[in-house]
Design a protein around this motif. Structure first.
Motif, PDB file in Angstrom:
ATOM      1  N   MET A   1       0.758  -1.188  -0.013  1.00 51.68           N
ATOM      2  CA  MET A   1      -0.220   0.030  -0.176  1.00 51.68           C
ATOM      3  C   MET A   1       0.854   1.158   0.027  1.00 51.68           C
ATOM      4  SD  MET A   1      -2.897  -1.206   2.723  1.00 51.68           S
ATOM      5  CE  MET A   1      -4.079   0.200   2.670  1.00 51.68           C
ATOM      6  N   VAL A   2       0.601   2.202  -0.944  1.00 51.48           N
ATOM      7  CA  VAL A   2       1.333   3.386  -0.954  1.00 51.48           C
ATOM      8  C   VAL A   2       0.439   4.616  -0.467  1.00 51.48           C
ATOM      9  CG1 VAL A   2       2.425   4.990  -2.579  1.00 51.48           C
ATOM     10  CG2 VAL A   2       2.489   2.467  -2.903  1.00 51.48           C
TER      11      VAL A   2
ATOM     12  N   VAL B   1     -18.544   2.690  -1.279  1.00 48.82           N
ATOM     13  CA  VAL B   1     -17.880   1.459  -1.749  1.00 48.82           C
ATOM     14  C   VAL B   1     -19.384   0.753  -2.464  1.00 48.82           C
ATOM     15  CG1 VAL B   1     -17.217  -0.877  -1.320  1.00 48.82           C
ATOM     16  CG2 VAL B   1     -16.162   0.917  -0.190  1.00 48.82           C
ATOM     17  N   LEU B   2     -19.325   0.322  -3.705  1.00 47.82           N
ATOM     18  CA  LEU B   2     -20.196  -0.282  -4.622  1.00 47.82           C
ATOM     19  C   LEU B   2     -20.130  -1.925  -4.368  1.00 47.82           C
ATOM     20  CD1 LEU B   2     -19.983   1.789  -7.625  1.00 47.82           C
ATOM     21  CD2 LEU B   2     -21.719   2.086  -5.738  1.00 47.82           C
ATOM     22  N   GLU B   3     -18.896  -2.252  -4.640  1.00 47.56           N
ATOM     23  CA  GLU B   3     -18.624  -3.871  -4.505  1.00 47.56           C
ATOM     24  C   GLU B   3     -17.524  -4.237  -3.892  1.00 47.56           C
ATOM     25  OE1 GLU B   3     -18.392  -5.205  -8.690  1.00 47.56           O
ATOM     26  OE2 GLU B   3     -20.310  -4.352  -9.121  1.00 47.56           O
ATOM     27  N   GLY B   4     -17.435  -5.104  -3.008  1.00 50.13           N
ATOM     28  CA  GLY B   4     -16.133  -5.778  -2.548  1.00 50.13           C
ATOM     29  C   GLY B   4     -15.876  -4.975  -1.073  1.00 50.13           C
ATOM     30  N   ARG B   5     -14.668  -5.374  -0.569  1.00 50.45           N
ATOM     31  CA  ARG B   5     -14.290  -4.768   0.802  1.00 50.45           C
ATOM     32  C   ARG B   5     -12.922  -3.878   0.648  1.00 50.45           C
ATOM     33  NH1 ARG B   5     -14.642  -7.963   5.892  1.00 50.45           N
ATOM     34  NH2 ARG B   5     -12.377  -7.964   5.390  1.00 50.45           N
ATOM     35  N   LEU B   6     -13.053  -2.764   1.075  1.00 51.14           N
ATOM     36  CA  LEU B   6     -11.994  -1.946   1.087  1.00 51.14           C
ATOM     37  C   LEU B   6     -11.009  -1.645   2.329  1.00 51.14           C
ATOM     38  CD1 LEU B   6     -10.401   0.028  -1.195  1.00 51.14           C
ATOM     39  CD2 LEU B   6     -11.981   1.772  -0.212  1.00 51.14           C
ATOM     40  N   GLU B   7      -9.850  -1.512   2.093  1.00 53.13           N
ATOM     41  CA  GLU B   7      -8.882  -1.113   3.484  1.00 53.13           C
ATOM     42  C   GLU B   7      -8.685   0.213   2.870  1.00 53.13           C
ATOM     43  OE1 GLU B   7      -5.118  -1.785   5.828  1.00 53.13           O
ATOM     44  OE2 GLU B   7      -5.799  -3.575   5.105  1.00 53.13           O
ATOM     45  N   ILE B   8      -8.804   1.119   3.713  1.00 55.70           N
ATOM     46  CA  ILE B   8      -8.190   2.388   3.736  1.00 55.70           C
ATOM     47  C   ILE B   8      -7.332   2.537   4.981  1.00 55.70           C
ATOM     48  CG2 ILE B   8      -8.969   4.799   3.615  1.00 55.70           C
ATOM     49  CD1 ILE B   8     -11.383   4.088   2.269  1.00 55.70           C
ATOM     50  N   ARG B   9      -6.176   2.911   4.868  1.00 55.80           N
ATOM     51  CA  ARG B   9      -5.363   3.282   5.970  1.00 55.80           C
ATOM     52  C   ARG B   9      -5.438   4.849   5.960  1.00 55.80           C
ATOM     53  NH1 ARG B   9      -0.166  -0.483   5.670  1.00 55.80           N
ATOM     54  NH2 ARG B   9      -1.352  -2.518   5.906  1.00 55.80           N
TER      55      ARG B   9
ATOM     56  N   LEU C   1      -4.865   2.568  -0.078  1.00 57.63           N
ATOM     57  CA  LEU C   1      -6.198   1.848  -0.480  1.00 57.63           C
ATOM     58  C   LEU C   1      -5.868   0.365  -0.827  1.00 57.63           C
ATOM     59  CD1 LEU C   1      -8.138   4.359  -2.569  1.00 57.63           C
ATOM     60  CD2 LEU C   1      -8.439   4.084  -0.235  1.00 57.63           C
ATOM     61  N   ARG C   2      -6.528  -0.528  -0.683  1.00 63.10           N
ATOM     62  CA  ARG C   2      -6.307  -1.818  -1.147  1.00 63.10           C
ATOM     63  C   ARG C   2      -7.861  -2.850  -1.071  1.00 63.10           C
ATOM     64  NH1 ARG C   2      -3.681  -6.488   2.384  1.00 63.10           N
ATOM     65  NH2 ARG C   2      -4.513  -5.793   4.408  1.00 63.10           N
ATOM     66  N   GLY C   3      -7.855  -3.677  -2.041  1.00 62.34           N
ATOM     67  CA  GLY C   3      -8.993  -4.527  -1.966  1.00 62.34           C
ATOM     68  C   GLY C   3      -8.653  -5.581  -1.058  1.00 62.34           C
ATOM     69  N   LEU C   4      -9.689  -6.106  -0.360  1.00 61.11           N
ATOM     70  CA  LEU C   4      -9.570  -7.300   0.310  1.00 61.11           C
ATOM     71  C   LEU C   4     -10.058  -8.578   0.064  1.00 61.11           C
ATOM     72  CD1 LEU C   4     -10.308  -5.493   3.947  1.00 61.11           C
ATOM     73  CD2 LEU C   4      -8.138  -5.953   3.087  1.00 61.11           C
ATOM     74  N   ASP C   5      -9.781  -9.665   0.981  1.00 62.42           N
ATOM     75  CA  ASP C   5     -10.427 -10.928   0.329  1.00 62.42           C
ATOM     76  C   ASP C   5      -9.985 -11.553  -1.015  1.00 62.42           C
ATOM     77  OD1 ASP C   5     -11.870 -10.657   2.780  1.00 62.42           O
ATOM     78  OD2 ASP C   5     -13.377  -9.925   1.895  1.00 62.42           O
ATOM     79  N   GLY C   6      -8.680 -10.993  -1.554  1.00 61.18           N
ATOM     80  CA  GLY C   6      -8.205 -11.458  -2.734  1.00 61.18           C
ATOM     81  C   GLY C   6      -9.159 -11.045  -3.981  1.00 61.18           C
ATOM     82  N   LYS C   7      -9.821  -9.640  -3.914  1.00 59.45           N
ATOM     83  CA  LYS C   7     -10.874  -9.593  -4.828  1.00 59.45           C
ATOM     84  C   LYS C   7     -10.650  -8.007  -4.896  1.00 59.45           C
ATOM     85  CE  LYS C   7     -14.380 -12.849  -3.574  1.00 59.45           C
ATOM     86  NZ  LYS C   7     -15.797 -13.233  -3.141  1.00 59.45           N
ATOM     87  N   GLU C   8     -10.966  -7.643  -6.246  1.00 60.97           N
ATOM     88  CA  GLU C   8     -11.084  -6.360  -6.536  1.00 60.97           C
ATOM     89  C   GLU C   8     -12.095  -5.532  -5.998  1.00 60.97           C
ATOM     90  OE1 GLU C   8     -10.359  -4.307 -10.895  1.00 60.97           O
ATOM     91  OE2 GLU C   8     -12.618  -4.839 -10.697  1.00 60.97           O
ATOM     92  N   VAL C   9     -11.880  -4.088  -5.542  1.00 63.71           N
ATOM     93  CA  VAL C   9     -12.981  -3.569  -5.043  1.00 63.71           C
ATOM     94  C   VAL C   9     -13.600  -2.377  -6.032  1.00 63.71           C
ATOM     95  CG1 VAL C   9     -11.573  -2.191  -3.595  1.00 63.71           C
ATOM     96  CG2 VAL C   9     -13.661  -2.285  -2.914  1.00 63.71           C
TER      97      VAL C   9
END
Length: 182
Positions: free
Chosen positions: A122-123, A135-143, A167-175
């Motif tokens: 994560m940058v 968020v529309l789809e998926g799970r997002l981690e926001i630091r 930011l990054r998508g979680l659970d191995g999926k795009e967000v």
């Protein structure tokens, strides 16, 4: 880093057209002169927050800065599904501008897709203004300043964009999410 090579000359042209040196531009934007010359070289990733700051400072539409084309609609702008203007500014995110046709925008709405990645990849970025994410789809981690927040479909987050965030998508999926920058 091909995606920055088209934007870099426009950054130089704006700055030189106004008559500013890289140092003067840096002072006005609150960044280092090395940052300005790095982005203008086309060899560094150019954050959307920086481009937004430049467009506001130079009184040029963000669409013009990114694409070289002028937006022309002033009453309304309808962007149909899958018609957003692709903003190739980061290799790891897919940005689509949803307001690119509207001249004189006060906000920058984007549809963004972020892939999954490791926490170490994560940058952080920070820029002037405020930001709203829905968020529309998926799970997002926001630091936010190093603190991880998990945002799921249907959740939203409004924050000061000067707070370092990544930011990054979680659970191995795009967000997929809407991001509005003010």
């Amino acid at each position: 880093m091909e995606q920055y090579k088209d934007i870099a000359p426009r950054l130089i042209g704006l700055r030189e057209g106004i008559g500013w040196t890289p140092g003067e531009m840096a002072d006005l934007l609150g960044v280092s002169e090395e940052t300005v010359t790095g982005y203008e070289s086309g060899a560094m990733e150019i954050p959307v927050g920086y481009m937004l700051d430049v467009s506001r400072l130079c009184r040029v539409d963000l669409t013009t800065l990114i694409s070289g084309r002028e937006p022309h609609l002033k009453s309304y702008s309808l962007v149909r599904k899958e018609e957003g203007f692709s903003v190739d500014r980061r290799a790891d995110y897919d940005y689509k501008s949803l307001g690119y046709k509207f001249a004189g925008r006060q906000m920058e709405p984007f549809l963004i897709c972020v892939p999954p990645k490791g926490g170490d990849d994560m940058v952080e970025t920070a820029h002037r203004g405020q930001e709203f994410i829905y968020v529309l789809e998926g799970r997002l981690e926001i630091r936010m300043a190093g603190e991880p927040l998990i945002v799921e479909a249907g959740d939203s987050l409004y924050f000061n964009s000067e707070t370092p965030h990544a930011l990054r998508g979680l659970d191995g999926k795009e967000v997929k999410f809407l991001d509005v920058i003010l």
